[in-house]
Design a protein around this motif. Sequence first.
Motif, mmCIF file in Angstrom:
data_model
loop_
_atom_site.group_PDB
_atom_site.id
_atom_site.type_symbol
_atom_site.label_atom_id
_atom_site.label_comp_id
_atom_site.label_asym_id
_atom_site.label_seq_id
_atom_site.Cartn_x
_atom_site.Cartn_y
_atom_site.Cartn_z
ATOM 1 N N GLY A 193 51.440 10.039 28.740
ATOM 2 C CA GLY A 193 52.337 9.458 27.740
ATOM 3 C C GLY A 193 53.415 10.410 27.259
ATOM 4 N N ILE A 194 53.801 11.361 28.104
ATOM 5 C CA ILE A 194 54.814 12.350 27.718
ATOM 6 C C ILE A 194 56.144 11.970 28.352
ATOM 7 C CG2 ILE A 194 55.473 14.790 27.856
ATOM 8 C CD1 ILE A 194 52.409 15.361 28.009
ATOM 9 N N PRO A 195 57.227 11.922 27.580
ATOM 10 C CA PRO A 195 58.517 11.465 28.111
ATOM 11 C C PRO A 195 59.063 12.391 29.192
ATOM 12 C CG PRO A 195 58.518 11.439 25.700
ATOM 13 C CD PRO A 195 57.283 12.164 26.121
ATOM 14 N N TYR A 196 59.656 11.755 30.213
ATOM 15 C CA TYR A 196 60.346 12.476 31.275
ATOM 16 C C TYR A 196 61.754 11.908 31.416
ATOM 17 C CZ TYR A 196 61.865 13.574 36.060
ATOM 18 O OH TYR A 196 62.596 13.958 37.158
ATOM 19 N N ILE A 197 62.746 12.759 31.218
ATOM 20 C CA ILE A 197 64.144 12.358 31.384
ATOM 21 C C ILE A 197 64.699 13.062 32.601
ATOM 22 C CG2 ILE A 197 66.448 12.337 30.346
ATOM 23 C CD1 ILE A 197 65.097 12.408 27.608
ATOM 24 N N SER A 198 65.244 12.290 33.533
ATOM 25 C CA SER A 198 65.850 12.838 34.742
ATOM 26 C C SER A 198 67.362 12.732 34.622
ATOM 27 C CB SER A 198 65.366 12.079 35.979
ATOM 28 O OG SER A 198 66.034 12.556 37.137
ATOM 29 N N MET A 199 68.029 13.869 34.728
ATOM 30 C CA MET A 199 69.490 13.910 34.636
ATOM 31 C C MET A 199 70.061 14.283 35.997
ATOM 32 S SD MET A 199 71.846 16.112 32.056
ATOM 33 C CE MET A 199 73.624 16.216 32.290
ATOM 34 N N LEU A 200 70.873 13.393 36.558
ATOM 35 C CA LEU A 200 71.453 13.596 37.881
ATOM 36 C C LEU A 200 72.890 14.080 37.712
ATOM 37 C CD1 LEU A 200 69.389 10.996 37.904
ATOM 38 C CD2 LEU A 200 70.101 10.852 40.277
ATOM 39 N N THR A 201 73.191 15.251 38.273
ATOM 40 C CA THR A 201 74.530 15.814 38.165
ATOM 41 C C THR A 201 75.145 15.915 39.564
ATOM 42 O OG1 THR A 201 73.790 18.126 38.284
ATOM 43 C CG2 THR A 201 73.830 17.087 36.107
ATOM 44 N N ASP A 202 76.367 16.362 39.628
ATOM 45 C CA ASP A 202 77.119 16.371 40.874
ATOM 46 C C ASP A 202 76.831 17.597 41.727
ATOM 47 O OD1 ASP A 202 79.298 15.240 42.552
ATOM 48 O OD2 ASP A 202 80.330 17.117 42.017
ATOM 49 N N PRO A 203 76.335 17.432 42.978
ATOM 50 C CA PRO A 203 75.831 16.191 43.590
ATOM 51 C C PRO A 203 74.310 16.142 43.534
ATOM 52 C CG PRO A 203 76.160 17.866 45.276
ATOM 53 C CD PRO A 203 76.460 18.532 43.947
ATOM 54 N N THR A 204 73.748 14.945 43.597
ATOM 55 C CA THR A 204 72.296 14.786 43.729
ATOM 56 C C THR A 204 72.049 13.898 44.937
ATOM 57 O OG1 THR A 204 71.960 14.982 41.340
ATOM 58 C CG2 THR A 204 70.176 14.033 42.616
ATOM 59 N N THR A 205 71.526 14.475 46.010
ATOM 60 C CA THR A 205 71.393 13.749 47.270
ATOM 61 C C THR A 205 70.078 14.101 47.965
ATOM 62 O OG1 THR A 205 72.558 15.509 48.472
ATOM 63 C CG2 THR A 205 73.908 13.710 47.620
ATOM 64 N N GLY A 206 69.825 13.428 49.077
ATOM 65 C CA GLY A 206 68.705 13.746 49.951
ATOM 66 C C GLY A 206 67.343 13.535 49.327
ATOM 67 N N GLY A 207 66.413 14.409 49.705
ATOM 68 C CA GLY A 207 65.026 14.280 49.264
ATOM 69 C C GLY A 207 64.836 14.407 47.775
ATOM 70 N N VAL A 208 65.768 15.048 47.084
ATOM 71 C CA VAL A 208 65.687 15.139 45.620
ATOM 72 C C VAL A 208 65.890 13.753 45.003
ATOM 73 C CG1 VAL A 208 66.821 16.090 43.575
ATOM 74 C CG2 VAL A 208 66.364 17.555 45.536
ATOM 75 N N THR A 209 66.908 13.028 45.493
ATOM 76 C CA THR A 209 67.135 11.658 45.019
ATOM 77 C C THR A 209 65.954 10.761 45.363
ATOM 78 O OG1 THR A 209 69.499 11.989 45.445
ATOM 79 C CG2 THR A 209 68.779 9.744 45.036
ATOM 80 N N ALA A 210 65.345 11.017 46.523
ATOM 81 C CA ALA A 210 64.242 10.172 46.984
ATOM 82 C C ALA A 210 62.916 10.506 46.323
ATOM 83 C CB ALA A 210 64.103 10.307 48.504
ATOM 84 N N SER A 211 62.907 11.460 45.402
ATOM 85 C CA SER A 211 61.657 11.807 44.730
ATOM 86 C C SER A 211 61.886 11.947 43.231
ATOM 87 C CB SER A 211 61.050 13.077 45.341
ATOM 88 O OG SER A 211 61.968 14.159 45.303
ATOM 89 N N TYR A 212 61.765 13.163 42.702
ATOM 90 C CA TYR A 212 61.707 13.341 41.251
ATOM 91 C C TYR A 212 62.978 12.946 40.509
ATOM 92 C CZ TYR A 212 63.612 17.952 42.638
ATOM 93 O OH TYR A 212 64.339 18.974 43.194
ATOM 94 N N ALA A 213 64.124 12.963 41.162
ATOM 95 C CA ALA A 213 65.370 12.653 40.448
ATOM 96 C C ALA A 213 65.442 11.201 39.997
ATOM 97 C CB ALA A 213 66.576 12.989 41.320
ATOM 98 N N MET A 214 64.754 10.309 40.693
ATOM 99 C CA MET A 214 64.831 8.882 40.363
ATOM 100 C C MET A 214 63.557 8.354 39.707
ATOM 101 S SD MET A 214 67.627 7.248 40.819
ATOM 102 C CE MET A 214 69.217 7.301 41.645
ATOM 103 N N LEU A 215 62.677 9.252 39.252
ATOM 104 C CA LEU A 215 61.393 8.818 38.705
ATOM 105 C C LEU A 215 61.311 8.968 37.189
ATOM 106 C CD1 LEU A 215 58.926 10.252 41.387
ATOM 107 C CD2 LEU A 215 59.671 7.883 41.095
ATOM 108 N N GLY A 216 62.429 9.185 36.534
ATOM 109 C CA GLY A 216 62.412 9.400 35.100
ATOM 110 C C GLY A 216 62.062 8.151 34.305
#
Length: 297
Positions: A193-216
């Motif tokens: 129950g702990i908040p997770y905020i994902s902030m995507l900055t320029d650029p965010t691509t590849g495996g990072v986008t496909a994992s933790y960057a889009m799970l916030g």
Amino acid sequence: MSWFKRVEKGIVTPTEQKKETPDGLWYKCSECKTVAPMVEHKRLLYTCAKCNYHDRIDSAEYFEILFDDNQFTELDANLSSADPLKFVDTKAYPQRVAATQRATGLKDAVRSAHGKMNGVELVVACMDFKFIGGSMGSVVGEKIARAIDYARQNRIPFLMISKSGGARMMEAGYSLMQMAKTSAKLALLSEAGIPYISMLTDPTTGGVTASYAMLGDFNISEPGALIGFAGPRVIKETIGKDLPKDFQSAEFVLEHGFLDFIVDRKDLKQRLSDLLRMLQPKAEAAEVEVPANISRL
């Protein structure tokens, strides 16, 4: 030699005594080409005064922006990549890592720390694009996983600031495994129950986008950031068609439902503080245990 000293115009300074303008005093916007003093550019948190273009910045600048009085405690500062595959391209991987460490002053492509943001406790992991393109290797995954563990154990909200070209090819499968590892850690954070905020900055691509960057719990971005999996040039060449206007920009991604909101860097600290204060009662409620003699409904 009066023509050389230009005596007729009152300019008599010999060439060897002329002083060059020091580097770093001026900033030229790469978007609108406006020139401004670097002091002013820094005051505006590295955004253009005319067009509001958000210049790329690194973990040091984000920590300075977010943490009160730039006071924070860094986590796992000395982790550094090994060479499990004995990888060699134009140079051996350990040599490339060592050269990048000397050039950037960084150990790897992510730094993590904890401190207070407007009085609110926060754990931040921030990627540095200047370290081999912010590529995700085993150290990046491990440091993010440990930062998530620290946030979970101490019940502190977690902020991930992504800036990456994707997986690090020099570590191949080891790099791809970090997608699963960080995602599993984030699942534990969510269960707690702990908040997770994902902030995507320029650029965010590849495996990072496909994992933790889009799970916030909240996925947010800065204006104009490039967000995607493969780059637009690769996609265009693959499908053989022109792409929509502003394809893979933060605004395009927001319009298509993959972001919650876009925040100007100058408002970032206050917006995050307000959001976390709003979420705090829910996080505290998740921590409360129901006594054994009270049946659950």
